[in-house]
Design an enzyme around this catalytic site. Sequence first.
Site, mmCIF file in Angstrom:
data_model
loop_
_atom_site.group_PDB
_atom_site.id
_atom_site.type_symbol
_atom_site.label_atom_id
_atom_site.label_comp_id
_atom_site.label_asym_id
_atom_site.label_seq_id
_atom_site.Cartn_x
_atom_site.Cartn_y
_atom_site.Cartn_z
ATOM 1 C CD GLU A 61 66.630 -34.460 -15.591
ATOM 2 O OE1 GLU A 61 66.655 -35.699 -15.705
ATOM 3 O OE2 GLU A 61 65.631 -33.827 -15.240
ATOM 4 C CG HIS A 130 61.865 -29.429 -5.884
ATOM 5 N ND1 HIS A 130 62.175 -30.761 -5.899
ATOM 6 C CD2 HIS A 130 61.116 -29.206 -6.989
ATOM 7 C CE1 HIS A 130 61.624 -31.320 -6.956
ATOM 8 N NE2 HIS A 130 60.980 -30.411 -7.646
#
Lengths: 327, 402, 324
Positions: A61, A130
């Site tokens: 990322e 999440h």
Amino acid sequence: MSENMTYREAVREGIRKAMQEDERVFMMGEDVGRYGGCFAVSMGLQEAFGPERIIDTPLSESAFTGAGIGAALNGMRPIVEIMTTNFSLLALDQIMNNAATLLHMSGGQFNVPLVIRMATGGGKQLAAQHSHSFEGWFAHIPGLKVLTPASVQDAYDMIALGLADPDPVLIFENSLLYNSKGELDTAATALPIGKALVHRSGKDLSILAYGINLFKALEAAETLAAEGIDAEVIDLRSLRPLDDKTIMASVKKTHRVMIVDEGWKSGSISAEIMARINEQAFFELDAPMRRVCTQEVPLPYAKHLEDAAIPQPEKIVATARELMEEL
Amino acid sequence: MSEFKMPSLGADMESAVLMEWRIKEGDTVTKGQVIAEVETSKGVIEIEVFEDGTVEKILVQEETECAVGTPLALIRSKSEEPEELPEKEFISSKIESSISQPKTDTPMQEPEQAAIKPTREEELPVQEESSSETRVKVSPAARKKAQEMGIDLSVLASRSEGAIQLKNLETSVAAKEKAPLLSGMRQAIAKAMSRSNTEIPHYYLSIPINMTPALTWLGELNAKRSIDKRILPAALLIRAVVRALEEVPELNGYWQNYNHLLSKSINPGIAIALRKGGLITPALLNTQEMSLDQTMQALDDLITRTRANKLRSSEMTQQTITITNLGDLGVERVYGVIYPPQVAIIGLGRITDSPWAENDALSVRKVMQATLAGDHRATDGRTGALFLDTLNQILQKPEELL
Amino acid sequence: MKMNLELAKTFYRQMLLIRRFEEKSVELYSNEKIRGFLHLYIGEEAVAVGVMHALNEEDAVLATYREHGQALARGVSAKSIMAEMYGKLEGCSRGRGGSMHLFDAATRFYGGSAIVAGSLPLAVGMALADKMMKRKRVTVCFFGDGAVAEGEFHESLNLAVLWQLPVLFVCENNRYAMGTALALTESETDISKKAAAYKMTSVQVDGMDVIEVAKAAEKAAADIRTGKGPAFIECLTYRFRAHSMFDAELYRDKAEVKEWKEKDPLTVLQNILEKKKIWADIDLGKLEKEVSAVIDEAVEFAENGTLEPVSDLEKFVYSEEAVQ
């Protein structure tokens, strides 16, 4: 000419159109190519544009977000897809310390025309790591722009708006919205960044919401209407910049306001909006401002617990009723 | 001659201790040469001189703490001629903040917003015009206080520009007159009492009532009951009045447009003192249907809600008569002022131990002076006297009030 | 690479300019003219000068907070750097960046970074753009041995090789990440090996020898331009000064510093030129004078500079017009 399609399709078409019209536009992220995108947003795009323009990245990322910034610095118009907001934390240094600062820090020499798209929100029993909603948190940072498309129209339009903007734009797509359906008119003029939209005009109270909460608010408004409470529902669309003008006009009209925000309330975008209303429309308030946010807990897996934690139409209705009763 | 100063080595460094001189007066030094050691919060750091020259004078001794910028030594640069040093005092260890001041005196200006200019006309949903031209702008604190004080905000707003805040409430009142705060409630009372005195021809009657039997009976009754079921004397008195009004209904009603209207329901307004001052007389509604216990409960509830400011409008508007029981303040006799459009007001004084003559004997009884003020347009003294007498009789047989 | 008098002079002059500029900065910082942090390049001059020799105008440079050497060698004027450190409007970043954030669009100098390893991903992205646009440019990224520990180092090297991007990674291994020796932070201290592990072309050079550095950079840049993918050069070098001004150097031996000072890049070059018998033609005295004049001019420029008006504070948070 209007077409009915899913939010997912609208995002895809927005990306497709942008890539067709400008060869500088490309997209990179995890599984955007061969897999077709974690949420199937980019399905078919790699076939259409090739692997050089729809790029599968490794799970890096920080590097690929930073690469997006670098590519934007150097003449491209990248769309970086960070699979979900939850993983954006790994790229925070690049976003906060590079994307947001380079223009100001270089004395105006280098702008970063980058678009970062992320799926956001909870409600799918994916538990604490999440299920984050950080759009309000990112809206804290000067130098960034933060968009939260709720409607199918905005899902399409905001891709173009983001790419046309010379500065970094973060687009937060609530993952539960991908299947939602709505009308898309590709010929319509897009409402600019920084403009909120009144979805339902009302006179008794104003409900400010964004993303999936727009629909929860509209549902609540129907329930309230049956009880004789006429709610005005506004889609904020853009958390940075916020549309103060539209917000204050609504407060001036109804004198009662509540905000629906999927973030935790502490130091949230709802807190920011309340502060601004306090600053700009204090004397228009007939009652304390209210908000429905996610409970201050890491989101749990069990459905009943998660449902209890995040904003729901019932909570919006209950809060609206209380707001109307306030002395 | 130049000064060799304590250098700044970091943004947060304020001072350091000069630990050791590596040179002495008279030594030649070259640019970049380390000539001293200083002890900082991070440890000992060597410091250098920035020019070629000779050490003319050491100003600070070893192991002295100096603020950043303090002259530590005088260096005569190579090109200078030797000169006589003026006698000067050099400050050696002053610990001061070394934060340098910004050099500019330009005042803070308003930062400009970089506005996002829309390049296209956008069609936005039209919003209704707001009605805030007629809207009174009041701060929440002022709104709350105005309500407590009974101030009419719209009146105030018409006289003030901008929003009303707490200070506006105080000044608005002070502007009126030097007299203490005339609350809205007081104004209302003043209005009503003036009207009463102007319009209503009052007659006044009084009767002493022996309350001993009633109080004794009440005491015995209460002794047999739990605390929450005990009856207060006030409730007994109200019940007695209600019963008496059932016998003499002419006092329970209204005078309106030269018509005397009797009321089927007996709704005595009960004078209740408010904590913040002021008197309010909300009605107990339909007491004709209540037993003594129910009267007590209703009274209790009324007082509670009065103090909590939670009365219903019917209680404030449907009094058919008023009972003022100022006895607990120590007044023996109350000559009341009738609240129009009522036609009577009953006053019940303090129950005192008084001498009582009966059957040629003198004793002491608990005596209460009951008074009646009546509207002479609606009733005359005879009716009033009948009422008081009935009341007296009733109170001699308290057990019948249950 | 032909080592002629012209090139020798250029190398020496550039390193001397950096050296004197840094020394001047020490003085100015001590007198509180320069504030914030100051990270000096003294001892490492050969790396910046050698690498820049291999670059063209269209190439791009990304550096760290220890960037004065790179900026000067790249052609950012001493005036604009000094004014920047003085916080003046005339500085290359309008006084907003200071010593750690020098930006100059004209020389394609994309800044120092205060975040160790923070610019590696940017370099990868810039190279990606060049590749996509089919431009034969090299993006050089300078970083230290400390960056090797950050995840971004590994992510970036991997991406660069995977996508065959035209990045020249230059690691200035001065053996210390602030106050911690390399041996205490890396299991494998041979940094060039790490790059090789990602299948990147990787060499290790003597960072005190400007000629060695220049040779390695030339070769690497040429390869990159022909599309051979990214390259890695580990320069073994040393900073003679502390990490920053406010550092007591408790973590290293004075003896070690002394030892490395004997390999001062200025001395190393001088020795080489003396061997080649062209040292005399360098005219050191003249060079010192020239360099001194440049620096004096820079200081005067900075001293006389103006401050950005506070009313401009919010300028450039966002771009003012859409940039095409």
